[in-house]
Structures are given as structure tokens and as C-alpha cells.
Design an enzyme around this catalytic site. Structure first.
Site, PDB file in Angstrom:
ATOM      1  N   GLU A 168       1.022  -1.217   0.123  1.00  0.00           N
ATOM      2  CA  GLU A 168      -0.033   0.131   0.115  1.00  0.00           C
ATOM      3  C   GLU A 168       0.885   1.174   0.078  1.00  0.00           C
ATOM      4  O   GLU A 168       0.399   2.311  -0.661  1.00  0.00           O
ATOM      5  CB  GLU A 168      -1.030   0.016   1.144  1.00  0.00           C
ATOM      6  CG  GLU A 168      -1.905  -0.837   1.096  1.00  0.00           C
ATOM      7  CD  GLU A 168      -3.139  -0.445   0.291  1.00  0.00           C
ATOM      8  OE1 GLU A 168      -4.175  -0.116   0.712  1.00  0.00           O
ATOM      9  OE2 GLU A 168      -3.066  -0.628  -0.982  1.00  0.00           O
ATOM     10  N   THR A 174      -6.360   7.660  -5.411  1.00  0.00           N
ATOM     11  CA  THR A 174      -6.035   7.954  -4.053  1.00  0.00           C
ATOM     12  C   THR A 174      -4.884   8.974  -3.772  1.00  0.00           C
ATOM     13  O   THR A 174      -5.113  10.023  -2.740  1.00  0.00           O
ATOM     14  CB  THR A 174      -5.528   6.659  -3.176  1.00  0.00           C
ATOM     15  OG1 THR A 174      -6.583   5.689  -3.364  1.00  0.00           O
ATOM     16  CG2 THR A 174      -5.406   6.963  -1.621  1.00  0.00           C
TER      17      THR A 174
END
Length: 344
Positions: free
Chosen positions: A164, A216
Site C-alpha cells: 500500500e 487515492t
């Protein structure tokens, strides 16, 4: 030199005998979509939901060069957008870190063995449903299954967190529930400290994803770098109400707390066409609350039953179409997924 070579050969043979080898020739794992933040819980709270997710198949690979230890053979469902280079793909990074954890915790992996991967994307990219986390969680889970599950499931969160960090930022509110399932509170990331929260009530989410991409990194860049003391106080109160609602099983409090973010949602809402109208429509149709899922554009509302969710679903879809001029690519009424990543 001959004696030294012989000692080295015996040492290498001993290491191979003690190292992990694949326990099976095929492992397949699924990881669910996740709703991160849940309004005021930015970067510290998330949950897994039933429905769509990502699937990864892992098979053994004979290797002579450690640099080729991981091979991504095929990706489906991404429209050709994701890289097959392991270090540029969240799946490859998660597998690399899972193997590293095995070496740390279990005495190593046979150096002549690698992992071949196939990824099936069930989640759209940039949707706010934890797409990268689902891929990472499924890849870590499939790799652990391939070697006979030498790592406890919770350790796989660490592998996914590194993945991530490379693709969307160092935050665990997607990857932790994608692996563990249910609601997860991130107490700390350095060191990683997680708390799974049990919700005793029957809680449902209405999830609506329009055809609109909200990467994101871009959505994080839109957030304020400083906030007022009043906003902090109000947001802390909303997060407290949300957490109590979860552990006490009070669906109304979960909805109200989720719907009361004073920091992140106000910054991101203008970037998602029609979101304000979607939120108003959801609450008018009977939802207890509504907010942006993760970085968006998916919107999520809280309801008490699947039946209640149908009217809310129709209202949210209509608002996205009428006020945001966006088509809908996914919409459903789903329960919390308590299992997380699993063998399939």
C-alpha cells in the site's frame, strides 16, 4: 579450495533441507472490498464488506536468480492498465514482503523456489473500495497458502502495508480489514497495532460506485494541511460516536457518526460530481448516514436491513445520474464481511 567448496556445498544443502518448500502446487485466495475512513475515522478505521473483490492464484516457480523469484503471468479485469513487473505491482510487492516475513520468522524459503501469480481484478481501479489492498491481501494470502500457511494471518497485514505504501500511501485502514475482515481500528502504524472491533448488530451498507475515477494520491493531496480546533473537536466527537456505535451495535449511532466528518469529506466532496446530492438523497430515503468510501468516488450509506437498503440504493443511483451526470458501474446492499482474505 576443494575442502572449502565441499563445506559450502554441505552448508547449502543443509539450508535447503531446513528452508520452506511449497506445500501445494496451486493456491487460490480471495480478498474483499473495503470501506476505509467511515467518515471521521480517516486512516484509522475501516471494514471489509461482502460482494466483489480480487482473486489471486499462486503456483511454485523454479528459479536460479533471486531477481526472478516472482513472476506475474497474467492480469485480468484491469483493462491492461496494471504492470506485470512485480516491483511495480501491489501483488508482486505483497508477495515479496510475504516471502521476506517467512525468511525472518520461519528460517527461510528454499532459494530455488519462487512464485508465479495470476491476478483477477474484481474491483475497479481508483474506486474507493480498496482495490490495491484487495490485490495485496489476496496475493499475500495465496502465497502463505502455497507454503502451508507458515505465517499467522495477522502477519500478512504487514506485507500488504508495504505494498500500500508503494502505490497509495502508508495507511492500514484498507489492508487490515481486507486481510482480517470485519471492522478494524488502526491504533498505530509504527509500530503496527490493530484492534478488531466486533459489531453485535445486523448492519448493512449501501454501496454505489459511479463511472468516475478518484486516484487515492490525488484525493489525499486535496486534504487540508491544518485544521481549526473546533473542527478537530467536532470530528473527534463524531469518531467516538462511530466507534461506540460499532461495539454497542447501535446502527443509528454508526450512521450518524459516519455522516458527521468535518475534515476530510468536506475537502473531497466537491471533487466527486453529485456527491452532496447523493448524501442528501440517501438520508431522505431512510439511511442513518452517508459518506465517501475511502478516497471515493464510491458513496456508502448505513441502513438496518437489506429491505431498507433497496430504497436508499435507488435514491443514491438516481442522484449520481441526475445531479452528477455520472453512470453507475456498481451498486449493491451488502453486509460486513467478517472473514476477510480466504482460500477459494
Amino acid at each position: 579450495p576443494t575442502a572449502a567448496h565441499s563445506r559450502r556445498a554441505r552448508l547449502d544443502a543443509a539450508l535447503r533441507r531446513s528452508a520452506l518448500d511449497p506445500a501445494v502446487q496451486y493456491a487460490r485466495a480471495f480478498a474483499p472490498s473495503t470501506v476505509a475512513n467511515l467518515g471521521p475515522g480517516f486512516d484509522l478505521l475501516g471494514c471489509a464488506v461482502e460482494g466483489r473483490g480480487d482473486t489471486v492464484v499462486a503456483r511454485p516457480l523454479e528459479v536460479s536468480d533471486p531477481a526472478t523469484r516472482i513472476v506475474i503471468e497474467k492480469i485480468e479485469g484491469d483493462g491492461g492498465r496494471l504492470s506485470l513487473v512485480p516491483d511495480d505491482n501491489c501483488c508482486g510487492i505483497a508477495v515479496r514482503e510475504t516471502l521476506r516475513l517467512m525468511e525472518e520468522e520461519c528460517g527461510g524459503v528454499n532459494p530455488g523456489v519462487g512464485v508465479r501469480l495470476e491476478l483477477e481484478k474484481g474491483l475497479p481501479l481508483g474506486s474507493g473500495l480498496g482495490s490495491s489492498a484487495a490485490s495485496a491481501a489476496a496475493a499475500a494470502m495465496a502465497t502463505n497458502l502455497l507454503f502451508g500457511e507458515p505465517l499467522p494471518k495477522a502477519r500478512l497485514v504487514e506485507a500488504g502495508l508495504v505494498s500500500e505504501a508503494a502505490v497509495s500511501g502508508y495507511h492500514a485502514d484498507n489492508i487490515a480489514p481486507a486481510v482480517l475482515g470485519g471492522f478494524v481500528l488502526v491504533k498505530s502504524t509504527k509500530p503496527l497495532v490493530l484492534q478488531r472491533l466486533e459489531c453485535p448488530s445486523d448492519l448493512w451498507f449501501v454501496v454505489v460506485t459511479p463511472v468516475f475515477e478518484a486516484p487515492t494520491k490525488e484525493m489525499r493531496a486535496a486534504l487540508p494541511t491544518s485544521i481549526s480546533m473546533q473542527a478537530h473537536i467536532e470530528n473527534t466527537g463524531a469518531c467516538g460516536e462511530l466507534l461506540l456505535g460499532i461495539v454497542q451495535g447501535n446502527v443509528q449511532d454508526v450512521g450518524h457518526g459516519l455522516s458527521s466528518d468535518t475534515i476530510v469529506e468536506p475537502a473531497r466532496a466537491p471533487l466527486i460530481p453529485g456527491f452532496s446530492a447523493v448524501k442528501e438523497a440517501a438520508i431522505a430515503a431512510g439511511a442513518y448516514g452517508c459518506t465517501i468510501s475511502g478516497a471515493g468516488p464510491t458513496s456508502v450509506a448505513v441502513v438496518g436491513s437489506k429491505e431498507e437498503g433497496r430504497a436508499v440504493l435507488a435514491a443514491m443511483k438516481g442522484a449520481f445520474q441526475d445531479q452528477g451526470n455520472l453512470e453507475i458501474q456498481y451498486a449493491d446492499v451488502v453486509k460486513v464481511c467478517n472473514e476477510g482474505a480466504k482460500a477459494v
